[in-house]
Design an enzyme around this catalytic site. Structure first.
Site, PDB file in Angstrom:
ATOM      1  CB  CYS A  90     -30.014 -39.528 -27.090  1.00 48.08           C
ATOM      2  SG  CYS A  90     -28.797 -40.808 -26.759  1.00 48.08           S
ATOM      3  CG  HIS A 113     -33.638 -44.181 -26.921  1.00 46.51           C
ATOM      4  ND1 HIS A 113     -33.799 -43.030 -27.657  1.00 46.51           N
ATOM      5  CD2 HIS A 113     -32.388 -44.114 -26.382  1.00 46.51           C
ATOM      6  CE1 HIS A 113     -32.688 -42.298 -27.567  1.00 46.51           C
ATOM      7  NE2 HIS A 113     -31.819 -42.937 -26.791  1.00 46.51           N
ATOM      8  CD  GLU A 114     -31.278 -46.278 -23.643  1.00 50.05           C
ATOM      9  OE1 GLU A 114     -30.174 -46.280 -24.225  1.00 50.05           O
ATOM     10  OE2 GLU A 114     -31.803 -45.243 -23.210  1.00 50.05           O
ATOM     11  CG  HIS A 126     -28.069 -46.275 -28.029  1.00 51.44           C
ATOM     12  ND1 HIS A 126     -27.173 -45.338 -28.486  1.00 51.44           N
ATOM     13  CD2 HIS A 126     -29.019 -45.585 -27.354  1.00 51.44           C
ATOM     14  CE1 HIS A 126     -27.544 -44.128 -28.104  1.00 51.44           C
ATOM     15  NE2 HIS A 126     -28.671 -44.247 -27.407  1.00 51.44           N
TER      16      HIS A 126
END
Length: 148
Positions: free
Chosen positions: A97, A138-139, A142
């Site tokens: 990241c 993954h995003e 966040h």
């Protein structure tokens, strides 16, 4: 590589990448039509980092909103308020990241179904597989303050 960008206003605003873990661990809020400039900034920042990045969440540029962008071939795709509706076929992945040093192990899913708004706030529901599905997961993590 030619990149096609879909957005309303043409301007460039490349933002710095946030590395503050305390900030990144905070949950993001739903985005509204007032956040269109954040989408544009994410697109510009991803374009500037394409040599070592394939996706960004808004908190990575200092905005706690549920907005992400990712690269799909030569297209940069923005997603506003995405929700993963279904996940199938878990697997172990190693990810890095821009906000972190090094890489880490995590569980991802080969196939996901996502409901989201585009830059014009039109609703979509779509199935993603493989690496694209991994980027989106993954995003979206966040948004929940989950850092791989």
């Amino acid at each position: 590589m030619q990149i096609i960008i879909f957005r309303k206003v043409k301007r460039n605003m490349i933002r710095g990448i946030v590395k503050d873990i305390l900030f990144l661990e905070q949950k993001s809020e739903p985005a509204t039509k007032d956040d269109v400039e954040v989408i544009n900034d994410l697109i510009d920042t991803l374009k500037a980092n394409l040599d070592h990045c394939v996706g960004l969440a808004a908190n990575m540029i200092g905005v706690k909103k549920r907005i992400l962008v990712f690269c799909a071939g030569e297209i940069i795709v923005p997603m506003v308020n995405p929700v993963i509706l279904k996940k199938d076929e878990p697997y172990e992945a190693e990810e890095s990241c821009l906000s972190l040093i090094g890489s880490r192990q995590t569980t991802r899913y080969e196939t996901i179904e996502v409901e989201y708004l585009d830059i014009n706030f039109k609703k979509h529901k779509q199935i993603f597989t493989g690496f694209t599905a991994q980027i989106i997961q993954h995003e979206v993590d966040h948004f929940e303050g989950i850092i791989i």
